[in-house]
Write a protein that holds these residues in place. Structure first.
Motif, PDB file in Angstrom:
ATOM      1  N   GLU A 150      35.567  36.339  33.345  1.00  0.00           N
ATOM      2  CA  GLU A 150      35.923  37.826  33.476  1.00  0.00           C
ATOM      3  C   GLU A 150      34.620  38.442  33.741  1.00  0.00           C
ATOM      4  O   GLU A 150      34.502  39.445  34.369  1.00  0.00           O
ATOM      5  CB  GLU A 150      36.654  38.212  32.437  1.00  0.00           C
ATOM      6  CG  GLU A 150      37.437  39.612  32.633  1.00  0.00           C
ATOM      7  CD  GLU A 150      38.527  39.967  31.765  1.00  0.00           C
ATOM      8  OE1 GLU A 150      38.839  41.114  31.754  1.00  0.00           O
ATOM      9  OE2 GLU A 150      38.649  39.149  30.709  1.00  0.00           O
ATOM     10  N   GLN A 151      33.684  37.990  32.782  1.00  0.00           N
ATOM     11  CA  GLN A 151      32.422  38.654  32.865  1.00  0.00           C
ATOM     12  C   GLN A 151      31.292  38.556  34.012  1.00  0.00           C
ATOM     13  O   GLN A 151      30.966  39.454  34.609  1.00  0.00           O
ATOM     14  CB  GLN A 151      31.489  38.093  31.444  1.00  0.00           C
ATOM     15  CG  GLN A 151      30.250  38.862  31.507  1.00  0.00           C
ATOM     16  CD  GLN A 151      29.325  38.690  30.245  1.00  0.00           C
ATOM     17  OE1 GLN A 151      29.950  37.646  29.381  1.00  0.00           O
ATOM     18  NE2 GLN A 151      28.299  38.970  30.045  1.00  0.00           N
ATOM     19  N   ALA A 152      31.660  37.266  34.676  1.00  0.00           N
ATOM     20  CA  ALA A 152      30.996  36.902  35.783  1.00  0.00           C
ATOM     21  C   ALA A 152      31.788  37.177  37.151  1.00  0.00           C
ATOM     22  O   ALA A 152      30.899  37.616  38.048  1.00  0.00           O
ATOM     23  CB  ALA A 152      31.017  35.424  35.853  1.00  0.00           C
ATOM     24  N   VAL A 182      38.532  37.580  41.631  1.00  0.00           N
ATOM     25  CA  VAL A 182      38.372  36.250  42.260  1.00  0.00           C
ATOM     26  C   VAL A 182      39.342  36.339  43.792  1.00  0.00           C
ATOM     27  O   VAL A 182      40.364  36.537  43.869  1.00  0.00           O
ATOM     28  CB  VAL A 182      38.696  34.944  41.625  1.00  0.00           C
ATOM     29  CG1 VAL A 182      38.447  33.934  42.533  1.00  0.00           C
ATOM     30  CG2 VAL A 182      37.989  34.835  40.359  1.00  0.00           C
ATOM     31  N   ASP A 183      38.492  36.320  44.739  1.00  0.00           N
ATOM     32  CA  ASP A 183      38.773  36.230  46.187  1.00  0.00           C
ATOM     33  C   ASP A 183      39.359  34.669  46.528  1.00  0.00           C
ATOM     34  O   ASP A 183      40.133  34.497  47.338  1.00  0.00           O
ATOM     35  CB  ASP A 183      38.227  37.090  47.147  1.00  0.00           C
ATOM     36  CG  ASP A 183      38.134  38.513  46.736  1.00  0.00           C
ATOM     37  OD1 ASP A 183      38.978  39.349  46.646  1.00  0.00           O
ATOM     38  OD2 ASP A 183      36.948  39.072  46.329  1.00  0.00           O
ATOM     39  N   SER A 232      40.717  25.576  36.065  1.00  0.00           N
ATOM     40  CA  SER A 232      41.645  26.277  36.964  1.00  0.00           C
ATOM     41  C   SER A 232      42.447  27.124  36.505  1.00  0.00           C
ATOM     42  O   SER A 232      42.768  28.284  36.788  1.00  0.00           O
ATOM     43  CB  SER A 232      42.194  25.111  38.011  1.00  0.00           C
ATOM     44  OG  SER A 232      41.184  24.369  38.388  1.00  0.00           O
ATOM     45  N   ASP A 233      43.064  26.675  35.460  1.00  0.00           N
ATOM     46  CA  ASP A 233      44.057  27.716  34.716  1.00  0.00           C
ATOM     47  C   ASP A 233      43.522  29.171  34.429  1.00  0.00           C
ATOM     48  O   ASP A 233      44.201  29.982  34.524  1.00  0.00           O
ATOM     49  CB  ASP A 233      44.470  27.009  33.386  1.00  0.00           C
ATOM     50  CG  ASP A 233      45.315  25.829  33.572  1.00  0.00           C
ATOM     51  OD1 ASP A 233      45.891  25.723  34.629  1.00  0.00           O
ATOM     52  OD2 ASP A 233      45.455  24.966  32.506  1.00  0.00           O
ATOM     53  N   ALA A 234      42.345  28.911  33.949  1.00  0.00           N
ATOM     54  CA  ALA A 234      41.362  30.294  33.552  1.00  0.00           C
ATOM     55  C   ALA A 234      41.117  31.000  34.880  1.00  0.00           C
ATOM     56  O   ALA A 234      41.357  32.327  34.753  1.00  0.00           O
ATOM     57  CB  ALA A 234      40.285  29.844  32.866  1.00  0.00           C
ATOM     58  N   VAL A 235      40.917  30.488  35.897  1.00  0.00           N
ATOM     59  CA  VAL A 235      40.625  31.337  37.132  1.00  0.00           C
ATOM     60  C   VAL A 235      41.924  31.915  37.803  1.00  0.00           C
ATOM     61  O   VAL A 235      41.891  32.997  38.178  1.00  0.00           O
ATOM     62  CB  VAL A 235      40.154  30.175  38.263  1.00  0.00           C
ATOM     63  CG1 VAL A 235      39.713  30.978  39.427  1.00  0.00           C
ATOM     64  CG2 VAL A 235      38.734  29.470  37.736  1.00  0.00           C
ATOM     65  N   MET A 236      42.772  31.422  37.589  1.00  0.00           N
ATOM     66  CA  MET A 236      44.355  31.788  37.878  1.00  0.00           C
ATOM     67  C   MET A 236      44.393  33.277  37.574  1.00  0.00           C
ATOM     68  O   MET A 236      45.195  34.169  38.062  1.00  0.00           O
ATOM     69  CB  MET A 236      45.397  30.772  37.743  1.00  0.00           C
ATOM     70  CG  MET A 236      45.375  29.530  38.507  1.00  0.00           C
ATOM     71  SD  MET A 236      45.354  29.691  40.287  1.00  0.00           S
ATOM     72  CE  MET A 236      44.815  27.843  40.645  1.00  0.00           C
ATOM     73  N   ASN A 237      43.879  33.438  36.263  1.00  0.00           N
ATOM     74  CA  ASN A 237      44.137  34.906  35.761  1.00  0.00           C
ATOM     75  C   ASN A 237      43.729  36.084  36.344  1.00  0.00           C
ATOM     76  O   ASN A 237      43.777  37.266  36.214  1.00  0.00           O
ATOM     77  CB  ASN A 237      43.957  34.756  34.171  1.00  0.00           C
ATOM     78  CG  ASN A 237      44.596  34.036  33.328  1.00  0.00           C
ATOM     79  OD1 ASN A 237      46.104  33.721  33.678  1.00  0.00           O
ATOM     80  ND2 ASN A 237      44.179  33.385  32.541  1.00  0.00           N
ATOM     81  N   LEU A 238      42.308  35.564  37.220  1.00  0.00           N
ATOM     82  CA  LEU A 238      41.567  36.684  37.759  1.00  0.00           C
ATOM     83  C   LEU A 238      41.721  36.785  39.214  1.00  0.00           C
ATOM     84  O   LEU A 238      41.263  37.452  40.026  1.00  0.00           O
ATOM     85  CB  LEU A 238      40.143  36.227  37.480  1.00  0.00           C
ATOM     86  CG  LEU A 238      39.729  36.201  36.156  1.00  0.00           C
ATOM     87  CD1 LEU A 238      38.194  35.588  35.916  1.00  0.00           C
ATOM     88  CD2 LEU A 238      39.779  37.776  35.455  1.00  0.00           C
ATOM     89  N   LEU A 239      43.035  36.340  39.768  1.00  0.00           N
ATOM     90  CA  LEU A 239      43.039  36.082  41.289  1.00  0.00           C
ATOM     91  C   LEU A 239      43.282  37.532  41.565  1.00  0.00           C
ATOM     92  O   LEU A 239      44.057  38.237  41.136  1.00  0.00           O
ATOM     93  CB  LEU A 239      44.176  35.385  41.765  1.00  0.00           C
ATOM     94  CG  LEU A 239      44.048  33.812  41.547  1.00  0.00           C
ATOM     95  CD1 LEU A 239      45.467  33.149  41.933  1.00  0.00           C
ATOM     96  CD2 LEU A 239      42.603  33.324  42.168  1.00  0.00           C
ATOM     97  N   THR A 245      54.310  32.503  39.066  1.00  0.00           N
ATOM     98  CA  THR A 245      54.245  33.852  38.809  1.00  0.00           C
ATOM     99  C   THR A 245      53.001  34.788  39.454  1.00  0.00           C
ATOM    100  O   THR A 245      53.099  35.721  40.031  1.00  0.00           O
ATOM    101  CB  THR A 245      54.727  34.439  37.706  1.00  0.00           C
ATOM    102  OG1 THR A 245      56.111  33.809  37.082  1.00  0.00           O
ATOM    103  CG2 THR A 245      55.006  35.905  37.380  1.00  0.00           C
ATOM    104  N   LYS A 246      52.041  34.068  38.817  1.00  0.00           N
ATOM    105  CA  LYS A 246      50.768  34.700  39.377  1.00  0.00           C
ATOM    106  C   LYS A 246      50.649  34.447  40.796  1.00  0.00           C
ATOM    107  O   LYS A 246      49.955  35.349  41.425  1.00  0.00           O
ATOM    108  CB  LYS A 246      49.474  33.876  38.500  1.00  0.00           C
ATOM    109  CG  LYS A 246      49.868  34.216  36.981  1.00  0.00           C
ATOM    110  CD  LYS A 246      48.623  33.154  36.502  1.00  0.00           C
ATOM    111  CE  LYS A 246      48.770  33.292  34.679  1.00  0.00           C
ATOM    112  NZ  LYS A 246      47.858  32.144  34.216  1.00  0.00           N
TER     113      LYS A 246
END
Length: 341
Positions: free
Chosen positions: A212-214, A219-220, A231-238, A266-267
């Motif tokens: 989230e900081q980076a 994330v596009d 990958s689970d963590a990245v999905m929260n920032l899509l 859902t995401k």
């Protein structure tokens, strides 16, 4: 051909359960077969070790047939023609092909492609001008489609595919965040390859917070080489309409517990994101296009590449196992022999 030449091979003896061990493989010596009409004998210079090979050691259904037990393992190899019974090649030519893990391969000349040492060293044809460079090129540009100013996240970013994904994304004008497993790799991504940020997932207490900081603008594009909790963590920032090329999932290749994780449906619906798995074979008819672009960027100094080279055919199995320990920066290769001067 010298009839006294002995060929050494590496065979798959048993199918691994979990992490492979040296006991899953067998060395064997046989005579070198002479080239018949239309064939050549190739002496191995470099052989490629790649994570996808782990999947071929299993007999589970996949996009490529499994290796057969008690047969030679096959992978990308750069070699030198030492005997030719074909009009396509002469002795001394350097070639690349999907060949056996052995000192010599006697094969049909049509299965090989000649390489040009004036463009790059022969080993580069197993990385930036080979499977890994092409995988990065097509996966990122065809599926990821990064646009100027967008944020691209790459897992396994210091690996043989990830390092090119990040550099190509920078060429496209994107902001690039890499995820890797050592401070050395993160420093390399930022200082040598021009990544905008890099995260060491092994020393980060909260990968989600670090991402989230980076990625303050979300994330596009997420180029996924790893899978799992990262990958689970990245999905929260899509962001809306994000694109996710699925290249690999090395975190799960040796797991035996089913690799359960959060459900992301859902995401994906809320962000209207695209996730697509791919393999290089999907782009077989476009490989010349990819090689031309990669070669152009390489000659212009826009692409750098790194190799981790293990010396000696007898160390090929150890080099393969090191892939799953994150020992390599860039492409992991085994140097088998030197070219004839």
């Amino acid at each position: 051909m010298n009839q006294q030449l002995t060929n050494k091979q590496i065979l798959l003896a048993t199918r691994p359960v979990g992490m492979p061990t040296e006991q899953n493989f067998e060395f064997k010596e046989i005579p070198v077969a002479e080239a018949q009409d239309g064939q050549v004998v190739v002496r191995t210079l470099y052989l490629s070790v790649d994570p996808y090979m782990r999947g071929r050691m299993s007999d589970a259904k996949s996009y490529i047939p499994p290796y057969n037990l008690n047969e030679v393992i096959v992978g990308g190899i750069v070699g030198e023609i030492v005997e030719s019974n074909s009009d396509l090649f002469k002795a001394g030519d350097k070639v690349i092909g999907m060949l056996g893990w052995q000192l010599y391969n006697t094969v049909d000349a049509m299965t090989l492609r000649q390489i040009d040492e004036s463009i790059a060293p022969v080993s580069a044809y197993l990385s930036v001008l080979g499977l890994t460079g092409l995988t990065a090129y097509f996966g990122l540009l065809d599926i990821g489609q990064p646009k100027e100013g967008e944020t691209v996240v790459v897992s396994g970013a210091a690996g043989s595919v990830g390092m090119f994904v990040g550099q190509i994304a920078k060429i496209m004008g994107a902001r690039v965040v890499g995820i890797a497993g050592t401070n050395e790799k993160c420093d390399y991504l930022k200082n040598e390859l021009g990544f905008d940020a890099a995260i060491n997932y092994k020393t980060t207490d909260n990968i989600g917070a670090a991402l989230e900081q980076a990625c303050p603008n979300g994330v596009d594009v997420y180029f996924d080489n790893v899978g799992g909790e990262i990958s689970d963590a990245v999905m929260n920032l899509l962001n809306d309409y994000a694109r996710i090329p699925l290249c690999g999932a090395i975190s799960s290749y040796n797991r035996t517990d089913g690799d359960m994780g959060p459900r992301i449906l859902t995401k994906m619906i809320k962000t209207r994101s695209l996730m697509k798995g791919f393999v290089l074979g999907d782009y077989a008819d476009r490989q010349l296009e990819g090689l031309q672009e990669l070669g152009k960027w390489l000659s212009e100094g826009k692409l750098k590449y790194e190799e981790t080279i293990v010396d000696g055919f007898d160390n090929a199995i150890d080099a393969f196992l090191q892939l799953f320990q994150g020992a390599n920066i860039g492409k992991m290769l085994v140097k088998v022999s030197d070219a004839e001067k």
